[in-house]
Design a protein around this motif. Structure first.
Motif, PDB file in Angstrom:
ATOM      1  N   VAL A 177      -1.524  15.115  -6.761  1.00  0.00           N
ATOM      2  CA  VAL A 177      -1.442  15.331  -5.314  1.00  0.00           C
ATOM      3  C   VAL A 177      -1.792  14.070  -4.541  1.00  0.00           C
ATOM      4  O   VAL A 177      -1.070  13.662  -3.614  1.00  0.00           O
ATOM      5  N   LEU A 178      -2.893  13.414  -4.907  1.00  0.00           N
ATOM      6  CA  LEU A 178      -3.443  12.347  -4.077  1.00  0.00           C
ATOM      7  C   LEU A 178      -2.769  10.996  -4.291  1.00  0.00           C
ATOM      8  O   LEU A 178      -2.637  10.216  -3.336  1.00  0.00           O
ATOM      9  N   VAL A 179      -2.344  10.681  -5.516  1.00  0.00           N
ATOM     10  CA  VAL A 179      -1.713   9.374  -5.741  1.00  0.00           C
ATOM     11  C   VAL A 179      -0.373   9.262  -5.004  1.00  0.00           C
ATOM     12  O   VAL A 179      -0.132   8.257  -4.322  1.00  0.00           O
ATOM     13  N   PRO A 180       0.532  10.262  -5.093  1.00  0.00           N
ATOM     14  CA  PRO A 180       1.748  10.158  -4.263  1.00  0.00           C
ATOM     15  C   PRO A 180       1.444  10.084  -2.771  1.00  0.00           C
ATOM     16  O   PRO A 180       2.133   9.368  -2.027  1.00  0.00           O
ATOM     17  N   LEU A 181       0.411  10.811  -2.331  1.00  0.00           N
ATOM     18  CA  LEU A 181       0.033  10.742  -0.922  1.00  0.00           C
ATOM     19  C   LEU A 181      -0.447   9.339  -0.559  1.00  0.00           C
ATOM     20  O   LEU A 181      -0.121   8.808   0.512  1.00  0.00           O
ATOM     21  N   ALA A 182      -1.213   8.714  -1.463  1.00  0.00           N
ATOM     22  CA  ALA A 182      -1.663   7.337  -1.231  1.00  0.00           C
ATOM     23  C   ALA A 182      -0.478   6.377  -1.166  1.00  0.00           C
ATOM     24  O   ALA A 182      -0.465   5.442  -0.360  1.00  0.00           O
ATOM     25  N   VAL A 183       0.541   6.600  -2.017  1.00  0.00           N
ATOM     26  CA  VAL A 183       1.725   5.745  -2.000  1.00  0.00           C
ATOM     27  C   VAL A 183       2.462   5.885  -0.668  1.00  0.00           C
ATOM     28  O   VAL A 183       2.914   4.890  -0.071  1.00  0.00           O
ATOM     29  N   VAL A 184       2.602   7.128  -0.176  1.00  0.00           N
ATOM     30  CA  VAL A 184       3.268   7.352   1.120  1.00  0.00           C
ATOM     31  C   VAL A 184       2.499   6.666   2.242  1.00  0.00           C
ATOM     32  O   VAL A 184       3.071   5.932   3.060  1.00  0.00           O
ATOM     33  N   LEU A 185       1.194   6.904   2.291  1.00  0.00           N
ATOM     34  CA  LEU A 185       0.378   6.299   3.347  1.00  0.00           C
ATOM     35  C   LEU A 185       0.246   4.797   3.164  1.00  0.00           C
ATOM     36  O   LEU A 185       0.064   4.058   4.136  1.00  0.00           O
ATOM     37  N   GLY A 186       0.349   4.340   1.920  1.00  0.00           N
ATOM     38  CA  GLY A 186       0.149   2.926   1.628  1.00  0.00           C
ATOM     39  C   GLY A 186       1.231   2.014   2.157  1.00  0.00           C
ATOM     40  O   GLY A 186       1.094   0.785   2.098  1.00  0.00           O
ATOM     41  N   ARG A 187       2.306   2.591   2.686  1.00  0.00           N
ATOM     42  CA  ARG A 187       3.353   1.746   3.270  1.00  0.00           C
ATOM     43  C   ARG A 187       2.822   0.901   4.423  1.00  0.00           C
ATOM     44  O   ARG A 187       3.364  -0.168   4.717  1.00  0.00           O
ATOM     45  N   VAL A 188       1.768   1.377   5.088  1.00  0.00           N
ATOM     46  CA  VAL A 188       1.261   0.637   6.249  1.00  0.00           C
ATOM     47  C   VAL A 188       0.218  -0.403   5.861  1.00  0.00           C
ATOM     48  O   VAL A 188      -0.208  -1.183   6.713  1.00  0.00           O
TER      49      VAL A 188
END
Length: 343
Positions: free
Chosen positions: A213-224
């Motif tokens: 759950v959290l690693v894909p979310l980090a990848v999405v948010l990590g774009r910024v």
């Protein structure tokens, strides 16, 4: 340019050839270490028998040692390492500081305090201790963030405040241990150092869900993250809501750290070392969340194998090994910075 869909949102990223090869190499290393983890122990199991046991057709002894003991422990090590590596990469990118990892800025120590309080003061069991670690990590992160919040929680302020909070929490943890019963103090000390001893399927499943759950979310948010590197003013000019993005990234990274600490204790230096080594291996700009996670998983699993075998028939807590590796790396890093400064 490659586009994938995560959480219903299109995410585009560039594939860096060297990064791809490094990730593949890390996957191979992790797979080899997993095979060794299933084979090695007081009761050696050939790789063919271990693989057979994994698929349910092995002997009773192979199933006992491989599927009930070694495999869940090894998977927990990999997943905890992935969580710490990704979390460390996020924090180092946010703070723009190589020391900006969760174990340095107090979040790991906050989780330790929550677990030690439950273990020594309230006499909680394994589940309660893990819950205490999770809550303690989140509370420590909230305290550090609020204390550092002054027209924006800038990187250097987060690091300095975090180091101060971490020092106070370490002192408080040591006080609790010195006041505890001898057996409880021994158990708490092992937990504080970080250990994968007797980790079974519940911990592995919890880590798998958290990472999924959290690693894909980090990848999405990590774009910024790359945009935030240009500074708050520049990022705001490009349409990024800086504090909202920073807070969301901190929450995800802290959640990864808290779950990992709840399952394995505050394992030292993985979150500090993995992102920096991964960045040097890939030579790619940007935070490099996935390479950092893969390197963290491989590093922690190999460290656990060393911890199990170096003093056989006994074993060391894995935090002792990662602490030694991290200490050597930190000394090398400081020496390198000192030489470059003189030059």
């Amino acid at each position: 340019m490659t586009t994938v869909r995560l959480f219903g949102e299109r995410v585009s990223f560039r594939l860096h050839a060297r990064t791809l090869w490094v990730c593949l190499a890390l996957l191979v290393v992790t797979a080899c270490a997993l095979g060794a983890a299933m084979m090695l122990g007081d009761y050696p199991v050939p790789l063919s028998d271990a693989l057979t046991a994994v698929f349910g057709d092995g002997s009773r002894m192979a199933e006992l040692f491989v599927t009930r003991r070694r495999l869940p422990r090894a998977l927990t090590a990999v997943l905890v390492g992935v969580a710490l590596g990704v979390s460390g990469a996020v924090f180092q990118s946010l703070t723009r500081n190589p020391l900006g990892s969760p174990d340095i800025v107090g979040f790991g120590q906050g989780a330790s305090t929550g677990a030690v309080l439950v273990l020594l003061v309230f006499g909680g069991g394994t589940t309660q201790t893990a819950a205490g670690a999770f809550v303690g990590g989140l509370l420590a992160a909230a305290v550090v963030y609020l204390l550092a919040l002054n027209r924006g929680a800038h990187g250097y302020r987060l690091v300095l405040v975090g180091i101060g909070v971490s020092s106070m929490l370490i002192a408080f943890n040591n006080y609790l241990v010195t006041r505890a019963d001898l057996n409880d103090a021994r158990a708490a000390t092992v937990w504080i150092v970080g250990s994968l001893f007797e980790r079974r399927w519940p911990e592995a499943v919890l880590m798998a869900v958290a990472v999924a759950v959290l690693v894909p979310l980090a990848v999405v948010l990590g774009r910024v993250l790359s945009i935030l590197d240009i500074g708050d003013a520049g990022a705001t000019g490009l349409g990024v809501r800086v504090e909202r993005a920073r807070l969301a990234l901190i929450v995800v990274a802290v959640a990864l750290t808290a779950v990992a600490t709840a399952c394995a204790g505050p394992v030292a230096f993985v979150a500090l070392v993995a992102p920096q080594v991964a960045r040097r291996l890939t030579g790619s700009p940007g935070p490099g969340l996935l390479p950092a996670g893969l390197l963290g998983g491989a590093l922690l699993l190999i460290s656990d194998l060393v911890a199990q075998r170096v003093t056989s028939p006994g074993e060391l807590p894995v935090g002792v090994v990662t602490g030694a590796v991290g200490g050597v790396y930190l000394a090398w890093l400081l020496a390198r910075e000192w030489r470059s400064g003189r030059g």
